[in-house]
Motif scaffolding. Structure first.
Motif, PDB file in Angstrom:
ATOM      1  N   SER A  37       0.218  -1.401  -4.987  1.00  0.00           N
ATOM      2  CA  SER A  37      -1.086  -0.409  -5.314  1.00  0.00           C
ATOM      3  C   SER A  37      -0.746   0.843  -6.207  1.00  0.00           C
ATOM      4  CB  SER A  37      -1.407   0.221  -3.807  1.00  0.00           C
ATOM      5  OG  SER A  37      -0.616   1.077  -3.287  1.00  0.00           O
ATOM      6  N   LYS A  38      -1.702   1.447  -6.711  1.00  0.00           N
ATOM      7  CA  LYS A  38      -1.726   2.647  -7.355  1.00  0.00           C
ATOM      8  C   LYS A  38      -1.061   3.651  -6.891  1.00  0.00           C
ATOM      9  CE  LYS A  38      -2.771   4.724 -11.433  1.00  0.00           C
ATOM     10  NZ  LYS A  38      -2.428   4.090 -12.605  1.00  0.00           N
ATOM     11  N   GLN A  39      -1.052   3.863  -5.286  1.00  0.00           N
ATOM     12  CA  GLN A  39      -0.327   4.764  -4.410  1.00  0.00           C
ATOM     13  C   GLN A  39       1.075   4.537  -4.718  1.00  0.00           C
ATOM     14  OE1 GLN A  39      -3.218   3.056  -3.704  1.00  0.00           O
ATOM     15  NE2 GLN A  39      -3.860   3.290  -1.423  1.00  0.00           N
ATOM     16  N   ASN A  75       2.198   5.857  -8.179  1.00  0.00           N
ATOM     17  CA  ASN A  75       2.205   7.428  -8.077  1.00  0.00           C
ATOM     18  C   ASN A  75       3.366   7.843  -7.275  1.00  0.00           C
ATOM     19  OD1 ASN A  75      -0.162   7.335  -9.719  1.00  0.00           O
ATOM     20  ND2 ASN A  75      -1.448   7.448  -7.890  1.00  0.00           N
ATOM     21  N   ALA A  76       3.686   7.140  -6.582  1.00  0.00           N
ATOM     22  CA  ALA A  76       4.802   7.675  -5.511  1.00  0.00           C
ATOM     23  C   ALA A  76       6.232   7.782  -6.390  1.00  0.00           C
ATOM     24  CB  ALA A  76       4.999   6.787  -4.367  1.00  0.00           C
ATOM     25  N   LYS A 107       0.665  -1.180  -0.012  1.00  0.00           N
ATOM     26  CA  LYS A 107      -0.040   0.053  -0.055  1.00  0.00           C
ATOM     27  C   LYS A 107       0.654   1.164  -0.042  1.00  0.00           C
ATOM     28  CE  LYS A 107      -4.167  -2.221   2.101  1.00  0.00           C
ATOM     29  NZ  LYS A 107      -5.167  -2.182   3.500  1.00  0.00           N
ATOM     30  N   GLU A 108       2.148   1.255   0.109  1.00  0.00           N
ATOM     31  CA  GLU A 108       3.152   2.325   0.288  1.00  0.00           C
ATOM     32  C   GLU A 108       4.430   1.806  -0.093  1.00  0.00           C
ATOM     33  OE1 GLU A 108       3.442   4.124   4.187  1.00  0.00           O
ATOM     34  OE2 GLU A 108       3.880   2.254   5.101  1.00  0.00           O
TER      35      GLU A 108
END
Length: 662
Positions: free
Chosen positions: A124-126, A129-130, A96-97
């Motif tokens: 994840s998409k998060q 994006n990071a 998730k991160e």
């Protein structure tokens, strides 16, 4: 009767010596050993270990990085071949991160591109994006399943269909052991189920001239094997020997070898990319022991690089990897080993302790299945010295009558609690007809069965509560200790502690199938286990193991295995160290929290769709429920609303323990 000593006081003093050796980060893998010790690439966790591997193999940076989740293995199993093609390290992240240490390593590498393996449920998409936020090009390779993801990786590899490697997609060791060789040769790794070749895997096999199947029939069944073009199987008795057979089959040079634990995937996954880059194989070992099948190869190793810290590959193994180390005498598998079989019997219990001069069966599975006797026969059991039936519930004594009718049983232990069920009556009749000795052991008693010592820690006396009366015992073989507590619950765990029993054990079978009624923090601290194994059925209606228990165990840093995830779990020990082998692979995840309609409060029930104050009150009055379908008994809930409730995924049912009467 077995030798019994009611007054034996066993005092075991364990001296633990922790030697922390701090050495500078490796600038190159060609350095000399410090004091003869093998090099170790390790961090405080799997994410940091992956970074240390990256620093050692790519000190000057890398344009591309392969990124996978560190929480489960399936999507990344075939990724080593891609890492080798792009000369890229494999780094790990939380789902998730983006893990901070991973982000910093990507920046140190001055990478321009990151290839994510797996869909958004894995990474994840998060996280994506990071990565984009630090000006990286991001590509994601994934399929709808782990099998399709492996195919997508193979397509990117651009293989010529000359050769393909097939490995289990349900476990990690075989695929990772062959990965450095496959990567070096540009051979794709495709994945399969044990008994069925996935549709996703069939298509890319068309036109392939040669397939190598890695692992025995427990990994890749004969049904799959016969479907493969010109297939050859490479396998050993277990994951450790299979890794050795890979080395032998392909004639790999072991003078420089990477060594990783065979009990978890992360270090072998990230290390495989470096092993491929160095042209070296990976050997799999147990935490505190070099397995017997691996030992002959140690004489050929001039330089060993351990992947992971002492928590993964212990100091005893590191010492055995020293060039000047003399191996201990080889264990006699027919004379000195104990095999602890935590048998997969669904939502029930059955554990076999099989040693050189004893055979002990603790519980006998469910009354509505027929799997205990066939399993015992499959592992060569001919007679049983002791049958322990911890308490009279049907998920523990269910097939005891079949066991007694099939094998010669010397002695049977029961708690003394009596049930009115037909299953209980059948077992009592079978005991009487068998001629076996009968005993009702009590806390404080000590028994010797061959080379096995059994210390009884419960019950002290009977109260009429079957769970409180569960026979609980500590089985000791050499220096290795097992603890079994049946369905003993929190108050009984507390009583065991207060009576002053020595409860410490290396391997603990979780109480009551991993229920929150048992396995308290206080009790786990008293036991101090290294391994916990629970027995539970997949998707069982009780929600075992419960979320808070799984969370507690993982927070304490204890390795957790479950029959619902891993199938039958086998502990192999020589009385000094032990190995864990599982029937299938898998990662135990913390169960998703749900609202149990049998125990939720008035306010909690109203979080469920279509449940307002009136229906919440009615649910409380109508308890117990045995499935979500029972909600049709509630006024105003019909098939359509019931489907909405199921689709929401918030409601669940943990039915009460049934008093089985069959």
């Amino acid at each position: 009767m077995f030798f019994k000593n009611r007054h034996v006081s066993v005092i075991v003093t364990l001296f633990l010596v922790f030697i922390l050796v701090f050495t500078p980060a490796l600038e190159t893998l060609a350095g000399t050993h410090v004091s003869g010790e093998p090099d170790r690439l390790a961090g405080q966790n799997r994410y940091e270990t992956a970074v240390e591997i990256s620093k050692a193999g790519w000190p000057d940076g890398a344009e591309t990085v392969i990124l996978a989740t560190g929480e489960r293995f399936p999507d990344a199993l075939a990724g080593t071949t891609l890492a080798y093609k792009y000369d890229a390290p494999i780094l790990l992240t939380r789902g998730k991160e983006l893990t901070d240490v991973t982000k910093k390593e990507i920046q140190r590498l001055k990478a321009k591109k990151v290839i994510i393996l797996g869909g958004e449920s894995a990474v994840s998409k998060q996280v994506e994006n990071a990565l984009k936020n630090i000006q990286l090009e991001v590509e994601r390779i994934y399929g709808n399943t782990r099998y399709e993801t492996a195919v997508k990786i193979a397509e990117r590899l651009g293989y010529d269909k000359e050769t393909v490697i097939i490995a289990s997609g349900q476990n990690f060791p075989d695929a990772l052991a062959v990965a450095p060789y496959a990567a070096k040769e540009g051979i794709p790794i495709l994945l399969t189920q044990r008994d069925k070749l996935p549709t996703e895997t069939k298509e890319p096999l068309k036109g392939v001239r040669q397939t190598y199947v890695i692992g025995g029939t427990q990994a890749v069944g004969e049904e799959v094997f016969v479907e493969l073009p010109n297939a050859k199987r490479i396998f050993g008795q277990n994951r450790y020997e299979t890794a050795v057979k890979i080395i032998e089959e392909f004639g790999l040079d072991t003078s420089k070898s990477f060594v990783a634990t065979g009990e978890d995937f992360a270090d072998a996954l990230t290390g495989a990319a470096l092993a491929a880059k160095e042209g070296s194989p990976i050997l799999l070992v147990a935490k505190e022991r070099v397995p017997e099948h691996v030992q002959p190869l140690l004489e050929t190793i001039r330089e060993a690089i351990i992947l992971g810290g002492p928590g993964a590959v212990g100091q005893k193994v590191a010492e055995q990897l020293r060039p000047d180390h003399t191996l201990p005498p080889k264990d006699d598998p027919d004379g000195e080993l104990l095999y602890g079989h935590f048998i997969d019997v669904g939502q029930g219990d059955a554990t076999l302790l099989q040693g050189p001069d004893f055979t002990v069966l603790i519980d006998a599975g469910r009354h509505d299945r027929n799997d205990v006797v066939p399993y015992l026969q499959s592992v060569g059991v001919e007679s049983i010295d002791l049958l322990v039936l911890t308490h009279p519930h049907a998920d523990h004594i269910g097939q005891a009558d079949k066991v007694l009718n099939t094998f010669e049983v010397t002695e049977v232990w029961m708690s003394g609690d009596e049930h009115t069920s037909l299953t209980f009556e059948r077992v009592i009749d079978a005991i009487a007809e068998s001629g076996a000795n009968y005993n009702e052991p009590r806390a404080g008693e000590v028994y010797e069965i061959g080379s096995l010592t059994i210390e009884v820690v419960n019950p002290d006396e009977l109260t009429g509560d079957f769970h409180e009366g569960s026979i609980s015992l500590r089985a000791i073989y050499g220096d290795i200790k097992f603890l079994f507590t049946g369905d003993a619950e929190a108050q009984t765990e507390k009583a065991m502690i207060e009576r002053g029993h020595d409860l410490k054990a290396h391997i603990f079978q979780a109480g009551h199938h991993g229920s929150s009624t048992s396995n308290t923090q206080e009790f786990l601290e008293a036991v101090q286990p290294e391994i916990i194994i629970y027995s539970a059925g997949k998707d069982n209606p009780y929600g075992h193991p419960h979320k808070e228990v799984v969370q507690r165990i993982l927070d304490m840093g204890i390795a957790l295995y479950g029959t619902d995830v891993h199938g039958t779990v086998i502990v192999e020990t020589d009385g000094k160290t032990y190995e864990i082998n599982t029937e299938v692979g898998g990662e135990i995840e913390i169960p998703v929290e749900c609202i149990d309609i049998n125990s939720a409060s008035f306010e909690e029930l109203q979080q469920i769709v279509h449940i307002g104050p009136e229906r919440a009150q009615q649910i409380i009055e109508l308890r117990p429920f045995y499935s979500l379908d029972d909600l049709l008994r509630v006024d105003g809930i019909g098939p359509s609303r019931l489907q909405d409730i199921k689709d929401q995924g918030l409601a669940c049912v943990h039915p009460p323990e049934e008093d089985e009467t069959n």
